[in-house]
Design a protein around this motif. Structure first.
Motif, PDB file in Angstrom:
ATOM      1  N   GLU A   6       3.819   6.079   2.148  1.00 37.21           N
ATOM      2  CA  GLU A   6       4.174   7.498   2.040  1.00 37.21           C
ATOM      3  C   GLU A   6       3.743   8.266   3.285  1.00 37.21           C
ATOM      4  O   GLU A   6       4.482   9.115   3.794  1.00 37.21           O
ATOM      5  N   GLN A   7       2.547   7.966   3.792  1.00 39.45           N
ATOM      6  CA  GLN A   7       2.072   8.625   5.004  1.00 39.45           C
ATOM      7  C   GLN A   7       2.951   8.263   6.187  1.00 39.45           C
ATOM      8  O   GLN A   7       3.296   9.112   7.009  1.00 39.45           O
ATOM      9  N   GLU A  35       0.424   4.358  -0.659  1.00 38.55           N
ATOM     10  CA  GLU A  35      -0.084   5.564   0.008  1.00 38.55           C
ATOM     11  C   GLU A  35       0.152   5.469   1.511  1.00 38.55           C
ATOM     12  O   GLU A  35       0.574   6.438   2.145  1.00 38.55           O
ATOM     13  N   ALA A  36      -0.101   4.321   2.103  1.00 41.65           N
ATOM     14  CA  ALA A  36       0.125   4.143   3.544  1.00 41.65           C
ATOM     15  C   ALA A  36       1.615   4.273   3.852  1.00 41.65           C
ATOM     16  O   ALA A  36       1.991   4.868   4.874  1.00 41.65           O
ATOM     17  N   LEU A  64       3.638  12.970   2.550  1.00 40.92           N
ATOM     18  CA  LEU A  64       2.491  13.737   2.073  1.00 40.92           C
ATOM     19  C   LEU A  64       2.190  14.908   2.952  1.00 40.92           C
ATOM     20  O   LEU A  64       2.460  15.029   4.059  1.00 40.92           O
ATOM     21  N   ASP A 116       0.878  -1.167   0.000  1.00 38.54           N
ATOM     22  CA  ASP A 116       0.000   0.000   0.000  1.00 38.54           C
ATOM     23  C   ASP A 116       0.918   1.219   0.000  1.00 38.54           C
ATOM     24  O   ASP A 116       1.386   1.663   1.054  1.00 38.54           O
TER      25      ASP A 116
END
Length: 84
Positions: free
Chosen positions: A78-79, A75-76, A84, A73
């Motif tokens: 990157e967070q 996006e997870a 972000l 994942d």
């Protein structure tokens, strides 16, 4: 098995063709007594691979290669990394 060999004028003996090109360790136990063992050498730059901790890490890495890949994942991730 005992074998009689003659030491040549240059101080060399022949162990036979079966040992040609092999590395050996010569242990001088006392004057006139030698124990000769075949050996394998490890380059200094690769000695770390034979340390217990490194060997264990390599074993884990090799075992992980047998596991099927899983989706990430992104996006997870990157967070989690604060991107972000």
């Amino acid at each position: 098995m005992k074998t009689v060999k003659q030491v040549g004028a240059s101080g060399q003996i022949s162990l036979g063709k079966e040992f040609a090109g092999r590395t050996v360790v010569v242990d001088s136990r006392e004057p006139g007594v030698w124990v000769i063992k075949t050996a394998q050498t490890i380059p200094d730059s690769e000695l770390w691979l034979h340390q217990p901790e490194a060997a264990a890490r390599l074993d884990r890495a090799m075992a992980a290669m047998d596991q099927p890949p899983i989706s990430a994942d992104l996006e997870a991730l990157e967070q989690h990394l604060g991107m972000l």
